[in-house]
Design an enzyme around this catalytic site. Structure first.
Site, PDB file in Angstrom:
ATOM      1  N   ARG A 235       6.188   3.041  71.735  1.00 40.39           N
ATOM      2  CA  ARG A 235       7.370   3.575  71.671  1.00 40.39           C
ATOM      3  C   ARG A 235       8.593   2.503  72.246  1.00 40.39           C
ATOM      4  O   ARG A 235       8.063   1.761  73.113  1.00 40.39           O
ATOM      5  CB  ARG A 235       7.657   4.808  72.679  1.00 40.39           C
ATOM      6  CG  ARG A 235       7.075   6.185  71.905  1.00 40.39           C
ATOM      7  CD  ARG A 235       7.712   6.755  70.865  1.00 40.39           C
ATOM      8  NE  ARG A 235       7.092   7.810  70.100  1.00 40.39           N
ATOM      9  CZ  ARG A 235       6.237   7.956  69.332  1.00 40.39           C
ATOM     10  NH1 ARG A 235       5.829   6.698  68.971  1.00 40.39           N
ATOM     11  NH2 ARG A 235       5.912   8.979  68.992  1.00 40.39           N
ATOM     12  N   HIS A 283       8.803   2.351  61.604  1.00 41.50           N
ATOM     13  CA  HIS A 283       8.202   3.458  61.978  1.00 41.50           C
ATOM     14  C   HIS A 283       7.137   4.155  61.118  1.00 41.50           C
ATOM     15  O   HIS A 283       7.219   5.561  60.870  1.00 41.50           O
ATOM     16  CB  HIS A 283       9.074   4.343  62.610  1.00 41.50           C
ATOM     17  CG  HIS A 283       8.429   5.268  63.849  1.00 41.50           C
ATOM     18  ND1 HIS A 283       8.955   6.360  64.580  1.00 41.50           N
ATOM     19  CD2 HIS A 283       7.162   5.620  63.998  1.00 41.50           C
ATOM     20  CE1 HIS A 283       8.334   7.065  65.415  1.00 41.50           C
ATOM     21  NE2 HIS A 283       7.163   6.579  65.074  1.00 41.50           N
TER      22      HIS A 283
END
Length: 326
Positions: A235, A283
Site C-alpha cells: 500500500r 493498481h
C-alpha cells in the site's frame, strides 16, 4: 433477502464479473449501483434502505454513521482484503457483521512482482520508451536475477510465493517479518535494517497498519545500496513518497517500481510515477480474471453462509453479530 452491490458499472465488470453476479442473483435480490462515482456515506445510506446485506467494493467506505440508520442491515461484506475504510468498531456496536474476502490474487501479484524485478534489472521499460521516442536507447549492463539477492518485507502468502519462485531462479532470498518464523531452508530471515542494506532488490509486501505507516522512510532508503531497486506492491502509505522521490532523483538508489501509492484508489502518485527511473502500473496487481473471480465468488459464498445462519469465512467481528437472526 436484498443485497446491495456497490460497484459502479465499470467496476462491476472489472472487479466482480457476470458469473459471480449471476451466482449472487441466484441467492438473493440484488440491488445494483448504476452511478459512475463511488457511493459516499449519504448515497450509500440512501441506496441501502431496506437492504439486508451490502457487498462493497474497495472504493466504498463503511463509516460509523451508516449502521444505526440502516436497522435492517445485517452484514457489510467487503469484496477485497483491505477493510481499513470500514469502521469495524461502529459496526460491532450496531451488531452488524463485517467480512473481508480471501486473497485470491496471490499468484497474480506474485507474477507482477517478478515482472517488475525483471524490468528494473534489464531496463525493458527504459529501452522501450526510448525507441518509441525515436531514440536509440543507451546500452547498459543489466542485472541477472540468478545470483542476486532479493529482500522481501512481509512474509505472507504473496511473500512466500515470491520467495519460492525467486529461490527457483537461483536468487538468494532474505525475509524481514517480525510476526512470523521462517522455516524454509532456502530463505534467510533477517532484521529490517539488514535486509535494506544487503538486498539488490527490495520488495515491500508488508500489511498496511499503523505500525507500518511510512516504514520505507529516508532512513530506510538510506541503508540501500546505490545499485539496488525498490518495489512496492503493498500500500502507498508504507512509503514516504518524498523520501523515495529524493532517493531516486539524487541517484541514491537505482530505480523503483510500484503498483500502489497515495493517489485515489490507492494508485501510484503521478509525480512519483513519472520519474525516469520508475516503472508504475495503476493498481492492477490483482486484476486478472482468476483473481477477481476468486474474491467475487468468496462474497457469494459468504452470502450463502449468512442465509444458512452460519458465520461466513472472512468474518472479522462474529462475536458482535447481534443482527444475525434478523
Amino acid at each position: 433477502m436484498k443485497v446491495l452491490l456497490t460497484h459502479t458499472p465499470l467496476s462491476r465488470e472489472q472487479y466482480y464479473g457476470p458469473r459471480a453476479l449471476a451466482a449472487l442473483g441466484g441467492l438473493a435480490e440484488v440491488v445494483l449501483h448504476e452511478g459512475d462515482a463511488p457511493l459516499d456515506a449519504a448515497a450509500l445510506m440512501a441506496a441501502a434502505q431496506g437492504v439486508d446485506l451490502v457487498v462493497a467494493d474497495r472504493a466504498t467506505a463503511g463509516p460509523a454513521g451508516i449502521f444505526d440508520p440502516l436497522p435492517q442491515l445485517r452484514a457489510f461484506l467487503r469484496c477485497a482484503v483491505d477493510i481499513r475504510t470500514i469502521d469495524v468498531a461502529a459496526a460491532s456496536r450496531a451488531g452488524v457483521l463485517v467480512t473481508q474476502a480471501a486473497p485470491g490474487f496471490v499468484d497474480a501479484v506474485t507474477e507482477l512482482a517478478l515482472g517488475f524485478m525483471i524490468d528494473l534489472s534489464r531496463g525493458i521499460s527504459r529501452a522501450t520508451m526510448a525507441y518509441r521516442a525515436g531514440h536509440v536507447p543507451e546500452v547498459r549492463m543489466g542485472r541477472q536475477l540468478s545470483g542476486s539477492r532479493l529482500g522481501i518485507i512481509g512474509y505472507g502468502a504473496i511473500g512466500r510465493n515470491l520467495a519460492a519462485l525467486a529461490a527457483a531462479l537461483g536468487m538468494e532470498v532474505l525475509v524481514s517479518d517480525p510476526h512470523v518464523t521462517v522455516s524454509d531452508p532456502r530463505v534467510r530471515q533477517v532484521g529490517f535494517e539488514t535486509l535494506m542494506a544487503e538486498a539488490d532488490v527490495v520488495v515491500c509486501l508488508a500489511a498496511a497498519t499503523a505500525e507500518t505507516e511510512n516504514l520505507i522512510d529516508a532512513a530506510a532508503l538510506g541503508r540501500m545500496r546505490r545499485d539496488a531497486v525498490f518495489i512496492n506492491l503493498s500500500r502507498g502509505n508504507l512509503v514516504d513518497e518524498a523520501a523515495l522521490a529524493a532517493a531516486l532523483t539524487e541517484g541514491r538508489i537505482a530505480g523503483a517500481a510500484m503498483d500502489v501509492g497515495r493517489a485515489p484508489d490507492q494508485m501510484p502518485s503521478p509525480d512519483l510515477a513519472r520519474l525516469p527511473t520508475v516503472v508504475a502500473t495503476p493498481h492492477v496487481g490483482g486484476l486478472t480474471p482468476p483473481a477477481i473471480e476468486a474474491q467475487a465468488f468468496d462474497t457469494v459464498a459468504q452470502v450463502r453462509a449468512i442465509l444458512a445462519g452460519e458465520v461466513p469465512r472472512g468474518a472479522v467481528n462474529a462475536e458482535s453479530w447481534s443482527r444475525r437472526g434478523r
